[in-house]
Design an enzyme around this catalytic site. Structure first.
Site, PDB file in Angstrom:
ATOM      1  N   TYR A  90       0.902  -1.380  -0.014  1.00  0.00           N
ATOM      2  CA  TYR A  90      -0.092  -0.101   0.074  1.00  0.00           C
ATOM      3  C   TYR A  90       0.834   1.140  -0.046  1.00  0.00           C
ATOM      4  CZ  TYR A  90      -3.284  -3.429   0.809  1.00  0.00           C
ATOM      5  OH  TYR A  90      -4.228  -4.544   0.835  1.00  0.00           O
ATOM      6  N   SER A 109       9.016   3.880   8.017  1.00  0.00           N
ATOM      7  CA  SER A 109       8.748   2.411   7.685  1.00  0.00           C
ATOM      8  C   SER A 109       7.451   1.998   8.164  1.00  0.00           C
ATOM      9  CB  SER A 109       9.972   1.552   8.312  1.00  0.00           C
ATOM     10  OG  SER A 109       9.438   0.609   8.904  1.00  0.00           O
ATOM     11  N   LYS A 110       6.683   1.523   7.238  1.00  0.00           N
ATOM     12  CA  LYS A 110       5.426   1.063   7.686  1.00  0.00           C
ATOM     13  C   LYS A 110       5.244   0.280   8.963  1.00  0.00           C
ATOM     14  CE  LYS A 110       3.432   0.718   2.959  1.00  0.00           C
ATOM     15  NZ  LYS A 110       2.718   0.158   2.105  1.00  0.00           N
ATOM     16  N   ARG A 111       6.381  -0.737   9.021  1.00  0.00           N
ATOM     17  CA  ARG A 111       6.397  -1.613  10.115  1.00  0.00           C
ATOM     18  C   ARG A 111       6.232  -0.804  11.425  1.00  0.00           C
ATOM     19  NH1 ARG A 111      10.965  -5.341  10.388  1.00  0.00           N
ATOM     20  NH2 ARG A 111      10.936  -6.452  12.613  1.00  0.00           N
TER      21      ARG A 111
END
Ligand code: GLU
Length: 356
Positions: A11, A261-263
């Site tokens: 995404y 970061s998406k994390r």
């Protein structure tokens, strides 16, 4: 002519949006053309719905490419299709051409079937004394190749690199200046044995045929550029201009600077801004702040103008990784909301409440 060439592998990330936004502005600010092209040949890494999110996010932010193709088949521009899996014949023609001039070869090794093996540098192979490991097909005679094909064996097409692990390559990056790096020394895959080429090969042909002048992308691609240059040279194309931009970073509390970061960072996913009710202009203005240090002063001097009036060029782009800071974004949003009429605030809040 610039482009944004996303692969739908996740995404939409703010880092990706950031590069897209720079590419868009550089075209707009020079009366140029901005292309969106979908690089969807890596089916294993594809995430369902990822391209829909990219289309949706760009639409909501009002970033309209001059040339594009939507998933429901709408095409704008004379150089389409703009979806790579619809252009396979084109890539095959160029791959055949490279084979015919001795710059690529068919490879029948099972190891490469349907995958982009990590190829060892030729130099490492020589050091490891296994120079022949994956080289068998490189030196096949025409008759031997014919025999394999007549046997119905599948094959990949690989680049016949002229790199030897010692050669260097130099190119100019409009942000970083002159870069000298090890030249490519791998017989990289140009077309997999299932007929699908990786973006490494496709993007070069597309950029050429679509008339792209300046490749604008994140600096994580600098390390792949020597491979791209060898393919460009093999094809006999003129090299593109490159603009590899720094990546957005964060400094977490008690931590070291790292890529957003998406994390770890919910705000890395572009949908965060819709879900949390940010006005789109605040996000765009905040990104302009990160792109160019002159935006803030321009905004102070031109409080009433739309961000679209802020023109910047490649030389204005920051060369160091900008640090993302939600507090600053919130502050910009506060200013923007404070200038809205009560009706506007009401309308936008109502829309947001209805959707979320
Ligand atoms: N399709 C590539 C990606 O999103 C981008 C390649 C490029 O910009 O040259 O990973």
């Amino acid at each position: 002519v610039t482009r944004y060439a996303p692969s739908p592998t996740g995404y939409m990330h703010i880092g990706n949006f950031f590069q897209m936004f720079i590419s868009y502005n550089l075209a707009k600010n020079t009366n140029g053309v901005f292309i969106r092209r979908l690089e969807d040949t890596d089916r294993k890494r594809e995430k369902e719905g990822a391209f829909e999110v990219i289309e949706m996010v760009m639409d909501k932010f009002g970033i309209y490419p001059d040339e594009y193709e939507t998933l429901n088949g709408e095409i704008k521009g004379d150089y389409g299709p703009y979806i790579q899996t619809e252009r396979l014949d084109i890539y095959h023609s160029f791959a055949k051409h490279l084979v015919s001039i001795g710059k690529a070869f068919p490879c029948f090794c099972k190891a490469f079937e349907n995958k982009e093996e990590i190829l060892k540098d030729r130099e490492t192979k020589f050091l490891d004394n296994d120079a022949t490991e994956y080289d068998a097909c490189r030196n096949l005679s025409f008759d031997e190749v014919k025999e394999h094909i007549d046997n119905g064996e599948k094959f990949a097409i690989r680049l016949k690199t002229s790199g030897d692990g010692i050669k260097r390559v130099t190119f100019t990056d409009l942000i970083k200046g002159e870069i000298t790096a090890n030249a490519n020394a791998k017989d990289v895959i140009l077309v997999k044995s299932d007929g699908i080429p990786p973006y490494t090969f496709c993007h070069i042909i597309d950029d050429k045929l679509m008339g792209v002048t300046t490749v604008v992308r994140g600096e994580e691609y600098i390390s792949s550029t020597p491979v791209h240059l060898e393919i460009i040279d093999a094809l006999g194309f003129d090299r593109f201009k490159y603009c590899h931009n720094p990546l957005i970073c964060k400094i977490p509390e008690n931590g070291n600077k790292r890529k957003i970061s998406k994390r770890y960072d919910p705000e890395a996913d572009m949908r965060y801004y819709f879900e949390n009710g940010y006005p789109i202009e605040s996000v765009l203005e905040y990104l302009l702040n990160l792109i160019s240090s002159s935006f803030e002063e321009w905004r102070r001097n031109n409080p009433e103008l739309s961000w679209k009036e802020f023109k910047f060029g490649i030389n204005d782009i920051t060369a160091v990784s900008p640090i993302f800071d939600l507090v600053k974004l919130n502050d910009i949003s506060k200013n923007i909301i404070s200038k809205m009429t009560a009706e506007e605030v009401y309308e936008k809040a109502l829309d947001w409440a209805n959707e979320f």
